[in-house]
Design a protein around this motif. Sequence first.
Motif, short mmCIF file in Angstrom:
data_model
loop_
_atom_site.label_atom_id
_atom_site.label_comp_id
_atom_site.label_asym_id
_atom_site.label_seq_id
_atom_site.Cartn_x
_atom_site.Cartn_y
_atom_site.Cartn_z
N SER A 156 9.11 39.37 -96.40
CA SER A 156 8.24 38.65 -95.85
C SER A 156 8.04 37.26 -97.55
O SER A 156 7.74 36.16 -97.70
CB SER A 156 7.48 38.70 -95.30
OG SER A 156 6.80 39.27 -95.43
N ALA A 157 7.75 38.25 -98.70
CA ALA A 157 6.75 38.17 -99.98
C ALA A 157 7.57 38.06 -100.74
O ALA A 157 7.32 37.18 -102.32
CB ALA A 157 5.74 39.33 -99.86
N GLY A 158 8.64 38.50 -100.56
CA GLY A 158 9.77 38.14 -101.64
C GLY A 158 9.76 39.19 -102.45
O GLY A 158 9.86 39.12 -103.87
N THR A 159 8.96 40.92 -102.73
CA THR A 159 9.09 41.36 -103.46
C THR A 159 9.53 42.62 -103.33
O THR A 159 10.41 43.08 -102.20
CB THR A 159 7.60 41.47 -103.21
OG1 THR A 159 6.44 42.62 -103.09
CG2 THR A 159 6.99 40.75 -104.32
N ARG A 160 10.09 43.43 -104.27
CA ARG A 160 10.44 45.11 -103.96
C ARG A 160 9.96 45.76 -104.32
O ARG A 160 10.02 46.42 -105.48
CB ARG A 160 11.92 44.62 -104.62
CG ARG A 160 12.79 43.74 -103.73
CD ARG A 160 14.30 44.10 -104.29
NE ARG A 160 15.36 45.77 -104.40
CZ ARG A 160 15.98 45.85 -104.18
NH1 ARG A 160 16.40 45.31 -105.06
NH2 ARG A 160 16.17 47.24 -104.35
N ASN A 161 8.54 46.67 -103.85
CA ASN A 161 8.15 48.30 -104.40
C ASN A 161 8.68 48.64 -103.36
O ASN A 161 9.49 48.60 -102.52
CB ASN A 161 6.84 47.78 -103.92
CG ASN A 161 6.25 46.16 -105.12
OD1 ASN A 161 7.00 46.26 -105.60
ND2 ASN A 161 5.02 45.22 -104.72
N ARG A 162 8.26 49.75 -103.49
CA ARG A 162 8.18 51.41 -103.21
C ARG A 162 7.09 51.55 -101.73
O ARG A 162 6.91 52.48 -102.29
CB ARG A 162 8.26 52.67 -104.26
CG ARG A 162 9.29 52.36 -104.99
CD ARG A 162 10.70 53.09 -104.40
NE ARG A 162 10.98 54.27 -104.00
CZ ARG A 162 11.31 55.12 -104.96
NH1 ARG A 162 11.43 55.21 -105.73
NH2 ARG A 162 11.14 56.74 -103.99
N ALA A 163 8.06 51.10 -100.62
CA ALA A 163 7.09 51.46 -99.69
C ALA A 163 6.91 52.75 -99.32
O ALA A 163 6.16 52.58 -98.37
CB ALA A 163 7.79 50.27 -98.44
N ASP A 164 8.29 52.98 -99.16
CA ASP A 164 7.84 55.08 -99.19
C ASP A 164 7.31 55.53 -100.08
O ASP A 164 6.21 56.43 -99.30
CB ASP A 164 9.50 55.56 -99.55
CG ASP A 164 9.52 55.27 -101.03
OD1 ASP A 164 9.57 54.52 -101.31
OD2 ASP A 164 9.80 56.35 -101.01
N LEU A 165 6.50 55.47 -100.87
CA LEU A 165 5.63 56.01 -101.74
C LEU A 165 4.87 55.45 -101.77
O LEU A 165 3.25 56.25 -101.46
CB LEU A 165 5.79 55.44 -103.19
CG LEU A 165 6.54 56.72 -103.83
CD1 LEU A 165 7.41 55.35 -105.34
CD2 LEU A 165 7.13 57.66 -103.92
N ARG A 166 4.12 53.75 -100.83
CA ARG A 166 3.14 53.08 -100.59
C ARG A 166 2.67 53.52 -99.71
O ARG A 166 1.53 53.98 -98.74
CB ARG A 166 3.33 52.03 -100.35
CG ARG A 166 2.34 50.90 -100.17
CD ARG A 166 2.53 49.92 -100.12
NE ARG A 166 1.18 49.02 -99.33
CZ ARG A 166 1.24 47.83 -99.19
NH1 ARG A 166 2.72 47.03 -99.25
NH2 ARG A 166 0.46 47.21 -98.46
N ALA A 167 3.48 54.50 -98.45
CA ALA A 167 3.10 55.19 -97.43
C ALA A 167 2.99 56.22 -97.57
O ALA A 167 1.41 56.10 -96.53
CB ALA A 167 4.04 55.20 -96.28
N SER A 168 3.31 57.64 -98.35
CA SER A 168 3.09 58.43 -98.55
C SER A 168 1.38 58.55 -99.03
O SER A 168 0.45 59.40 -98.83
CB SER A 168 3.24 59.16 -99.02
OG SER A 168 3.99 59.02 -100.73
N SER A 169 1.56 57.80 -99.94
CA SER A 169 -0.34 57.81 -100.85
C SER A 169 -1.28 57.12 -99.89
O SER A 169 -2.45 57.57 -99.60
CB SER A 169 -0.10 56.20 -101.66
OG SER A 169 -0.93 56.02 -102.64
N LYS A 170 -1.24 56.46 -98.82
CA LYS A 170 -2.05 55.90 -97.89
C LYS A 170 -1.96 57.38 -96.65
O LYS A 170 -3.64 57.01 -96.80
CB LYS A 170 -1.51 55.17 -97.60
CG LYS A 170 -2.59 53.78 -95.71
CD LYS A 170 -3.09 53.74 -96.61
CE LYS A 170 -3.99 52.54 -95.69
NZ LYS A 170 -4.82 51.80 -96.91
N MET A 171 -1.04 57.51 -96.32
CA MET A 171 -1.63 58.83 -95.27
C MET A 171 -1.95 60.52 -96.31
O MET A 171 -3.57 60.56 -96.08
CB MET A 171 -0.05 59.62 -95.39
CG MET A 171 0.17 58.65 -94.34
SD MET A 171 1.67 59.50 -93.62
CE MET A 171 1.25 60.93 -92.31
N LEU A 172 -1.85 60.10 -97.22
CA LEU A 172 -2.25 60.97 -98.41
C LEU A 172 -3.82 60.95 -98.55
O LEU A 172 -4.92 61.75 -97.81
CB LEU A 172 -2.09 61.13 -99.99
CG LEU A 172 -2.62 62.78 -101.12
CD1 LEU A 172 -2.63 63.94 -100.12
CD2 LEU A 172 -1.77 61.96 -102.26
#
Length: 619
Positions: A156-172
């Motif tokens: 929706s924001a038109g950006t491309r980041n690593r959503a998988d790394l962001r999710a694992s970092s949040k869980m950590l």
Amino acid sequence: MASSPPPPPPHFPITPKPDPDGPLFLPPNLPVAAAQLTPELCDAFLRELAPSPDDDPAYAQILIQSQLHLQALAAQLRSSAAAAPPPPQPLLPPPPEPAGSSPKSSGGKKRARPVPEMVRVTKLGVAEHLHFRSLVRRARLCFEALRGFYQRQELSAGTRNRADLRASSKMLSAGHWLHREHRIVGHIPGVLVGDAFFYRAELCVVGLHTAPQAGIGYIPASIVSEGRPVATSIVSSGGYLDDEDTGDVLVYTGSGGRQRNRLDHHADQTLERGNLALHNSYLYGVEVRVIRGHTWEAVPNRKVYVYDGLYRVVSSTFGPGKSGRDVCKFKLVRLPDQDDLGSKTWNTAKLLKDAVDSKICPPRYISLDLSRGKELVSVPVSNMVDDDSSPLDFEYTVHPEFSLLGLVKRQRGCHCVAVCGLRCKCERKNVGGPVYNEDGTLVKGRPVVYECGALCGCPITCVNRVTQRGMKHRLEVFRSTETEWGVRTLDLIQPGAFVCEYSGEVVVMDDQSGNALMEDRCIIDPKRFPPRWSEWGYASNVDPGVKGPQSHQFLETGYLLDVSRKRSVACYISHSDTPNVFLQYVLRGNEDESCPHLMVFAMETIPPMRELSIDYGMA
């Protein structure tokens, strides 16, 4: 199945295995006791031990092996000198904290994380296995919910980041990575050989691997009693020129010396970090978890990682590779008495699909298509156990016929012409935003999903008509010694993907007549299914933005499915307390809300040849 957590697994020591090459071969002009070795002496020995072209091949190999041992020892000595350990302190229990005290110390700093312990988990009972399998499933559900949420934010924001790394970092950071209090050698409890993952970060979340980017996962020297790091897992994707893989035997090239997306080496590798740890696993005989990465174009990141079980490092060498640079090469051999390799089962599934498509009936298959052409894909039936062929006695039906009982409202749905969006009349009924992602996977479970219907103006390709496009994944009905008949997939199924629909003859009745019917018939009662949909797509305990199920007024289902004469492939799915698929109510257009369709969606990544299981609400 509720059970108390099992006791922590026992500690185990690492004991060096006998070295077939014997001790280091030191040159006679440099005699020194092992206790007197220093990094400088090791460097001098390395220069003396360099093999010459005139050396006998066997002797040259011994010299190279000795060089490798000395490199490991020199690296360890330098590491010890750089960070001398503090004097040992007596192990005393921490003083009790006063009630209501903060977990921070008086100085305002967070208390240091306890040093993890190195353990091996063995001989789990059935209850313990189910407990750990449930923990793994919950962790993967949380990861997928966060990853999908962050990915939709990026789109929706038109950006491309690593959503998988962001999710694992949040869980950590929230303490939701599994087994952080231990460093497990061997199998990870709750993870099965053949389990598939779409992201390396997810491997770390469940404890299968320890590095989201690096190919070698290892336990640091500070945790190992011998004071040397040991490797516990590797991810092999065939990314190096010297890699060789025949399944049970894997030649793995160490890390380093290679530019990104290149096969050849531009620099020599060094015996440090992961390479040193994997060499120590060879010296000590520590088994290593092997995860293979495969290219898979049908998934968004075009990669899938499969856990292939435990391997033993049987040789560790250092020398020129195919590119001319020195590389660390490790030969690993798979340990016996494990489930089949993921690559083997995937190949079996491919051969079966090719045979069915070619109208060739494999041995012990009693039908190439149970649906007799009614489904978009064939549904073969196999029996490797006995001569039972009862599935062929039923009439196959794809959808329940609500219209025969006058339960379908013939009212116009949305007036969308091409793409349904936020203004769509059907979409607005769904509380909490869009139902499906762009790839057709379910965003999150709901009490009921409102799709567009046959009387809507949008085409069948509408993103809000996923289940109406029929089965896309190849399923097989098979005879099982444990569940009589079951269903397994021949395809890789993404989490959140639509799988199939429960179908049979629709029966509407009161409680009295219903009890009489159920005594003589095979009945599926929609109300018996637990609300497993509430577990899909929610992670508010980790990120408040990923909200939990929202309240919604929905009438109870007012019908039963009689599958005594007519049924679909879903009726053969077996029960489990730790299921990999779940039931989701779906209404289309303006259908009667008391008669939703019973749709089956994947709760996790389901690899080929894995049996499907659902929670029927059985005690």
